[in-house]
Design a protein around this motif. Structure first.
Motif, short mmCIF file in Angstrom:
data_model
loop_
_atom_site.label_atom_id
_atom_site.label_comp_id
_atom_site.label_asym_id
_atom_site.label_seq_id
_atom_site.Cartn_x
_atom_site.Cartn_y
_atom_site.Cartn_z
N GLU A 191 1.07 -1.51 0.06
CA GLU A 191 0.18 0.14 0.04
C GLU A 191 0.31 1.45 -0.35
O GLU A 191 1.36 1.22 0.47
N ASP A 192 0.68 1.86 -0.84
CA ASP A 192 0.88 3.50 -0.78
C ASP A 192 3.01 2.90 -1.19
O ASP A 192 3.33 3.93 -1.10
N LYS A 193 3.07 2.18 -2.21
CA LYS A 193 4.37 1.45 -2.60
C LYS A 193 4.52 2.64 -4.19
O LYS A 193 2.92 2.39 -4.82
N ASP A 194 5.28 2.43 -4.59
CA ASP A 194 5.25 2.93 -6.64
C ASP A 194 6.00 1.69 -7.26
O ASP A 194 6.73 2.15 -8.35
N GLU A 195 6.60 0.93 -6.47
CA GLU A 195 6.73 -0.53 -7.77
C GLU A 195 5.79 -1.12 -7.55
O GLU A 195 5.03 -1.66 -6.49
N VAL A 196 6.35 -2.82 -7.94
CA VAL A 196 5.34 -3.51 -8.55
C VAL A 196 6.36 -4.66 -7.35
O VAL A 196 7.86 -5.03 -7.65
N PHE A 197 5.79 -5.41 -6.86
CA PHE A 197 6.41 -6.45 -6.16
C PHE A 197 6.47 -7.84 -6.72
O PHE A 197 5.65 -8.45 -7.51
N VAL A 198 7.80 -8.46 -7.21
CA VAL A 198 7.77 -9.84 -8.15
C VAL A 198 7.97 -10.73 -7.45
O VAL A 198 9.29 -11.30 -6.14
N THR A 199 7.74 -11.91 -6.76
CA THR A 199 7.99 -12.85 -6.07
C THR A 199 6.94 -14.57 -6.16
O THR A 199 7.06 -13.95 -7.39
N ARG A 200 8.03 -15.87 -6.27
CA ARG A 200 7.50 -17.01 -6.26
C ARG A 200 7.55 -17.13 -7.45
O ARG A 200 7.00 -17.88 -8.68
N LEU A 201 8.99 -16.88 -8.11
CA LEU A 201 9.29 -17.14 -9.41
C LEU A 201 9.21 -18.83 -9.43
O LEU A 201 10.53 -19.70 -8.77
N ARG A 202 9.26 -18.95 -10.64
CA ARG A 202 9.24 -20.88 -11.00
C ARG A 202 9.26 -21.37 -11.93
O ARG A 202 9.00 -20.18 -13.22
N GLN A 203 10.18 -21.98 -12.60
CA GLN A 203 10.57 -22.76 -13.97
C GLN A 203 10.18 -23.83 -13.93
O GLN A 203 9.87 -24.62 -13.28
N PHE A 204 9.53 -23.81 -15.12
CA PHE A 204 8.25 -25.44 -15.30
C PHE A 204 9.29 -26.42 -16.55
O PHE A 204 9.64 -27.02 -16.01
N ASP A 205 9.93 -24.98 -17.20
CA ASP A 205 11.19 -25.99 -18.14
C ASP A 205 11.23 -24.62 -19.08
O ASP A 205 11.69 -23.33 -18.92
N THR A 206 12.53 -25.14 -19.71
CA THR A 206 13.64 -23.47 -20.08
C THR A 206 13.04 -22.49 -21.23
O THR A 206 13.32 -21.07 -20.63
N ASN A 207 11.55 -22.86 -21.46
CA ASN A 207 10.60 -21.62 -21.77
C ASN A 207 9.68 -21.57 -21.12
O ASN A 207 8.48 -20.69 -21.69
N THR A 208 9.28 -22.25 -20.18
CA THR A 208 8.51 -21.66 -19.33
C THR A 208 8.02 -21.63 -18.19
O THR A 208 8.66 -22.42 -16.96
N PHE A 209 8.26 -20.24 -17.52
CA PHE A 209 8.05 -19.73 -16.01
C PHE A 209 7.05 -19.07 -15.20
O PHE A 209 5.68 -18.63 -16.35
N SER A 210 6.46 -19.02 -13.95
CA SER A 210 5.73 -18.32 -13.56
C SER A 210 5.93 -17.44 -12.55
O SER A 210 6.90 -17.57 -11.78
N ILE A 211 5.12 -15.85 -12.12
CA ILE A 211 5.16 -15.65 -11.24
C ILE A 211 4.08 -15.26 -10.26
O ILE A 211 3.24 -15.57 -11.31
N TRP A 212 4.43 -14.41 -9.31
CA TRP A 212 3.23 -13.95 -8.38
C TRP A 212 3.39 -12.26 -8.57
O TRP A 212 4.63 -11.94 -7.93
#
Ligand SMILES: NC(=O)c1ccc[n+]([C@@H]2O[C@H](COP(=O)([O-])OP(=O)(O)OC[C@H]3O[C@@H](n4cnc5c(N)ncnc54)[C@H](OP(=O)(O)O)[C@@H]3O)[C@@H](O)[C@H]2O)c1
Length: 320
Positions: free
Chosen positions: A275-296
């Motif tokens: 709240e009231d922050k001016d950045e995007v926070f990225v976390t929970r990075l997971r890689q399924f294979d070399t061309n597929t990944f996921s973030i929150w």
């Protein structure tokens, strides 16, 4: 500089006042406009009380260095062209002009160069699109994104001040349902905006089309499901991405971390944390294979998704 805010009393308008102050924008004169119901109210900017004026056509015919619009699509459609005709530059938060071919749709960290020496109407993208493209644009530059599957968890403030009031009333047991199609307290709603004839919601349609325009790549496929959740501030997104080129987990971390105004962290981040922050926070990075990944990812929808992006557009233009 002379700056006007249209919709100054709203969730986004009030945040714009805060961000102009926080970013030390050299404002000499600030004019605040809203509906006639707010005429004569006062809002604070740099310790000074500024009176809210009623928005009229005449007020838009004056000369401003910038007008920041945030009073909804219909107000923008009517008043922004008048202001532009009188030589003003408008940064518009509504969806009124975003997909018009000649109107730049700007996230300054990605395509701010498009508005150097530009005059007229500039569109600020949709909140859920801004935080998604900010998290992904460096990855797209290097690895070329093929497909994005995204589910959003969007805060009630995304629907404006009245939506927050409706949510609080429902939490207090009152059965009010004016803004949302179903009760939002203790619930989630899998539709944001109207449902279009092709079964997509308006919000999904925005994410699909605005992403392509901002990243300037119409081959990217975006598969969104947009959902309202009982959170007041802060949108979250679960994103799965397929890239054309392969990569490693470390490379993905590095590309996300290199993105301006994006913070990569391995901590658990929730809407309350941003709240009231001016950045995007990225976390929970997971890689399924070399061309597929996921973030929150999580960001303050009123700041990153609206007010901060608008003020950063203004900053790019005054610093050119
Ligand atoms: N909330 C978000 O996360 C978000 C994110 C991105 C973009 N946006 C866009 O930003 C815009 C504003 O959103 P918001 O959340 O700030 O809404 P809001 O809290 O409902 O505020 C609406 C603002 O518009 C003003 N307004 C309404 N009718 C008007 C009229 N006839 N003449 C002049 N002003 C009028 C209101 O003034 P009164 O107080 O006098 O009624 C108020 O200042 C919308 O286009 C929205 O789609 C919002």
């Amino acid at each position: 500089m002379k700056i006007g805010i249209v919709g100054a009393t709203g969730e986004v308008g009030r945040a714009m006042i805060k961000v102009l102050e926080k970013f030390n924008i050299p404002v000499k004169e600030l004019r605040l406009f809203a509906s006639k119901n707010s005429k004569g109210k006062y809002l604070k900017f740099k310790g000074q009380e500024i009176m809210v004026e009623e928005l009229t056509e005449d007020t838009m015919k004056e000369k401003y260095d910038f007008l920041l619009f945030s009073a909804g699509k219909n107000i923008s459609k009517h008043f922004a062209p008048i202001a532009a005709k009188y030589g003003n530059t408008i940064i518009d938060n509504s969806s009124a002009f975003r997909m018009e071919k000649d109107i730049p749709l700007i996230v300054p960290e990605i395509n701010g160069y498009l508005v150097k020496s530009y005059k007229g109407i500039i569109a600020n993208p949709n909140c859920s699109t801004i935080q998604m493209v900010l998290s992904l644009h460096k990855i797209h530059e290097k690895l070329k994104i093929k497909e994005i599957y995204v589910s959003t968890y969007q805060a009630v403030s995304g629907a404006g001040h009245k939506a927050i009031e409706e949510f609080s009333e429902q939490l207090n047991g009152n059965k009010i349902n004016a803004i949302f199609p179903k009760q939002i307290a203790y619930n989630i709603i899998p539709v944001i905006g109207n449902i279009l004839s092709n079964n997509f919601s308006e919000e999904e349609y925005k994410m699909i089309n605005e992403t392509k325009k901002i990243l300037n790549d119409y081959s990217i496929k975006v598969y969104p499901t947009t959902v309202r959740v009982p959170v007041i501030y802060g949108h979250s997104e679960a994103i799965v991405v397929r890239t054309k080129k392969s990569s490693s987990l470390n490379e993905l971390k590095e590309l996300i971390s290199k993105s301006k105004n994006v913070i990569y962290t391995e901590e658990i981040i929730t809407p309350l944390d941003v709240e009231d922050k001016d950045e995007v926070f990225v976390t929970r990075l997971r890689q399924f294979d070399t061309n597929t990944f996921s973030i929150w990812n999580v960001a303050d929808n009123i700041r990153v998704g609206a007010a901060t992006n608008a003020v950063r557009i203004l900053e790019v233009m005054i610093n050119e």
